[in-house]
Design an enzyme around this catalytic site. Sequence first.
Site, mmCIF file in Angstrom:
data_model
loop_
_atom_site.group_PDB
_atom_site.id
_atom_site.type_symbol
_atom_site.label_atom_id
_atom_site.label_comp_id
_atom_site.label_asym_id
_atom_site.label_seq_id
_atom_site.Cartn_x
_atom_site.Cartn_y
_atom_site.Cartn_z
ATOM 1 N N HIS A 198 10.362 13.547 -25.959
ATOM 2 C CA HIS A 198 9.500 13.360 -25.929
ATOM 3 C C HIS A 198 8.461 12.726 -27.636
ATOM 4 C CE1 HIS A 198 10.150 17.108 -23.097
ATOM 5 N NE2 HIS A 198 9.492 15.842 -23.076
ATOM 6 N N CYS A 510 5.364 -5.367 -9.577
ATOM 7 C CA CYS A 510 5.188 -4.191 -10.392
ATOM 8 C C CYS A 510 6.603 -4.116 -11.301
ATOM 9 C CB CYS A 510 4.337 -3.076 -9.394
ATOM 10 S SG CYS A 510 6.083 -2.136 -8.415
HETATM 11 C C1 PEP Z 1 10.767 -0.623 -10.390
HETATM 12 O O1 PEP Z 1 11.921 -0.507 -10.432
HETATM 13 O O2 PEP Z 1 10.454 -1.531 -10.537
HETATM 14 C C2 PEP Z 1 9.689 0.096 -10.419
HETATM 15 C C3 PEP Z 1 8.369 -0.461 -11.029
HETATM 16 O O3 PEP Z 1 9.514 1.846 -10.414
HETATM 17 P P1 PEP Z 1 10.329 2.445 -11.597
HETATM 18 O O4 PEP Z 1 10.564 1.665 -13.041
HETATM 19 O O5 PEP Z 1 8.929 3.468 -12.012
HETATM 20 O O6 PEP Z 1 11.290 3.440 -11.061
#
Ligand code: PEP
Length: 572
Positions: A198, A510
């Site tokens: 945190h 992403c």
């Molecule tokens: C990933 O796995 O690349 C992703 C974007 O999701 P997270 O990091 O939230 O698991």
Amino acid sequence: MSETQTPTNTKERYLSGISVSSGIVFGKVCIIDHFDDLSDQYSNEFAGIDVEKQRLKNAYSSVKKEYKNALKIVSKNEKETVNILKSEMMILEDDFFLRQIHKNIEKKINAENSVINEFLKIETKLRQAKEPAIREKYFEFENIKNKILNNLQNLNLQKQIENNSIVIAHSISPIEVVQLKRRKVKAIITELGGITSHFVILARSYKIPTIIGVSNATELIKNNDLVIVNAIDSEIIINPTEEEIKLYKKKITEIKEKHKLLLNLKDQPTKTKDDYSVNLFCNINNDEDIEESIKLNSGGLGLVRTETLVMKYSKLPSVEEQFKNYIDIAEKLYPKQVIFRAFDLGSDKYLDDILTKEENPALGLRGIRYLLKNKELFANQLKAILMASKLKNVKLMLPMISSICEVRKTKELINLVKAELISKGIEFDDKLPIGIMIETPAAAIIADEFAQIVDFFSIGTNDLVQYVLAADRTNEQLSEYFNQVHISILRIIQQVANAGKKHNIPVAICGELARYSKMTEIFIGLGINELSVAPSSYLEIKQKILSINYQDAVRYTNSIINNEENYDFIKY
Ligand code: PEP
Ligand code: MG
């Protein structure tokens, strides 16, 4: 004191750790002296049952007062901070726990040792927990214990902190971050601390450069030393030479200038030199990220990690609470797209009271698997997202997909929720686009089939790399195996991009890999037409896209894709 000091003549002038909140600063050190029950000599002196109980009572009430004051300082909008502080305060308000400490005192053990004994029992259990999220609870107990012990020992943090200093401590608690922010501390360095603890979350949201996991920092760095904290490259230089100071001052100026220059790019269309458009979006973890993405005039939101709401509310939020959050985001971003990812609970994310313990959580009941086993919870989230879709800029993304039937079952549930909304006359987007994360090898291998039943793909390289290379993404010891640019990963990205192209659906990346500008040209060359990155990396990637020629990127990528040695230069 002069600006430079004689450098310490040892290799220990250079320390490293893990940067968790970036930035480069230079300043004078202030070491926070916490009462440390492991190494400090504390007295066994016992002043009598009543006196020890009174000492404990006084310490408890001053700590409570500190928390109440901190809660007054933080604004009501800082919900995460408020929840963290309240969650720690609950430990102070636990009467059963206090009675156990009293029982120790009644056995003629002094207040300090009584506190240590009782906290140790619970902390040992928390430390042994398999789930990182439960292990993190250990820090809450540790924070409260240290606060009480500090009070019993008259070590007042407020008196120790110097304005504008660089604070070094064994560990830091969230309430202390609030106090440090008030004192305008320039940076924080700790010996302990989990990446997701945190205090780290707060330090990051207050933009205080922070490096954690710096072994023996409180011994190797002395009060009033001058240090350079480079929380971009995870490096600390103690008592730097004139040369090093000059270099870092230059670096700081360069970063500021670069940021100013990059800001000029924010209103330009995101296109390559030869007019190939790339959609560039932001990944969202908290409210600050949303405001940042608006300031950056980003193309929209490519990944809203809705599971962070569980942390914001310290529970699973109700339909109303979720709707309020989702519609607020959709309105703020309108008409740009907002991709809400359904709760990706499980593995290392927000396990606490919601999930049952698993032997192997990363391969366990996480993401879509958990949602389909908890249909009411899933239906509630779908309802809230559908209600927020009435502006028609919202998309839904499903995490941890590995089989076609998971998409089918989700669509069935969506239809049921839609029917309910229609019966109640509630507006929504009947054509709400549904996409999936490509983050399991299974999903990547059958991307061609998935592309025929969903509206978009987003490649989650963080998990994809973990599962393809069998390397735990949370295990620092495996960092050399967690090679995000392994040839297998690039070939998978290419295959998924091809499946998207064939069926005419967009394919984004992403995962964290998207924010490495050395990879941008290769992604574009592989046929990726969307990227989603943290707001802090947005302009750098935009600048990179503007500098690329699409045709060259395709040629370049084709020439190197089949030989891993060709892109050794990318390793970081
Ligand atoms: C990933 O796995 O690349 C992703 C974007 O999701 P997270 O990091 O939230 O698991
Ligand atoms: Mg993931």
